[in-house]
Design a protein around this motif. Structure first.
Motif, PDB file in Angstrom:
ATOM      1  N   VAL A  91       0.865  -1.173   0.000  1.00 17.51           N
ATOM      2  CA  VAL A  91       0.000   0.000   0.000  1.00 17.51           C
ATOM      3  C   VAL A  91       0.904   1.226   0.000  1.00 17.51           C
ATOM      4  N   LEU A  92       0.787   2.054  -1.024  1.00 19.05           N
ATOM      5  CA  LEU A  92       1.564   3.290  -1.097  1.00 19.05           C
ATOM      6  C   LEU A  92       0.629   4.465  -0.877  1.00 19.05           C
ATOM      7  N   PHE A  93       1.059   5.426  -0.097  1.00 19.03           N
ATOM      8  CA  PHE A  93       0.279   6.635   0.156  1.00 19.03           C
ATOM      9  C   PHE A  93       1.069   7.817  -0.360  1.00 19.03           C
ATOM     10  N   ASP A  94       0.514   8.544  -1.313  1.00 21.23           N
ATOM     11  CA  ASP A  94       1.173   9.718  -1.872  1.00 21.23           C
ATOM     12  C   ASP A  94       0.263  10.910  -1.626  1.00 21.23           C
ATOM     13  N   GLY A  95       0.608  11.698  -0.654  1.00 25.32           N
ATOM     14  CA  GLY A  95      -0.219  12.844  -0.305  1.00 25.32           C
ATOM     15  C   GLY A  95       0.161  13.375   1.054  1.00 25.32           C
ATOM     16  N   PRO A 134      -0.070  13.367   4.795  1.00 24.83           N
ATOM     17  CA  PRO A 134      -0.517  12.393   5.785  1.00 24.83           C
ATOM     18  C   PRO A 134      -1.341  12.992   6.921  1.00 24.83           C
ATOM     19  N   LEU A 139      -3.926   9.200   8.241  1.00 22.21           N
ATOM     20  CA  LEU A 139      -3.096   8.066   7.822  1.00 22.21           C
ATOM     21  C   LEU A 139      -3.322   6.860   8.726  1.00 22.21           C
ATOM     22  N   LEU A 187      -6.400   5.049   7.611  1.00 25.10           N
ATOM     23  CA  LEU A 187      -6.115   4.267   6.407  1.00 25.10           C
ATOM     24  C   LEU A 187      -5.426   2.957   6.771  1.00 25.10           C
ATOM     25  N   ILE A 188      -4.461   3.026   7.672  1.00 21.08           N
ATOM     26  CA  ILE A 188      -3.730   1.840   8.116  1.00 21.08           C
ATOM     27  C   ILE A 188      -4.674   0.844   8.779  1.00 21.08           C
ATOM     28  N   THR A 233       7.478   4.698   7.658  1.00 19.35           N
ATOM     29  CA  THR A 233       7.242   6.129   7.531  1.00 19.35           C
ATOM     30  C   THR A 233       8.507   6.886   7.908  1.00 19.35           C
TER      31      THR A 233
END
Length: 70
Positions: free
Chosen positions: A17-21, A23, A31, A34-35, A45
């Motif tokens: 899972v990649l998060f680009d934005g 947090p 975040l 989401l986790i 992180t």
């Protein structure tokens, strides 16, 4: 280093899972939610993000967003 880690994870059959934005948008718990929602088992992180959470009182062990497996 990150691409090596991601490629190795995929090679073992893991889901990445990649998060680009941002947090912390719309709040500091974004975040973490989401986790929890995706049931992430390994979370990587930056130290600066963790220091921000600690400064705001959100990174206490056993706090409201605890990721412990116990």
């Amino acid at each position: 280093m990150m691409w090596n880690w991601l490629l190795s994870a995929l090679g073992t059959g893991a889901t990445v899972v990649l998060f680009d934005g941002n947090p912390v948008f719309p709040d500091l718990g974004a975040l973490w939610r989401l986790i929890e929602d995706l049931e992430v088992s390994v979370f990587g992180t930056s130290a600066s993000y963790l220091n921000l959470l600690r400064a705001k009182g959100m990174a206490a062990p056993g706090g409201p967003r605890s990721l412990s497996l116990a």
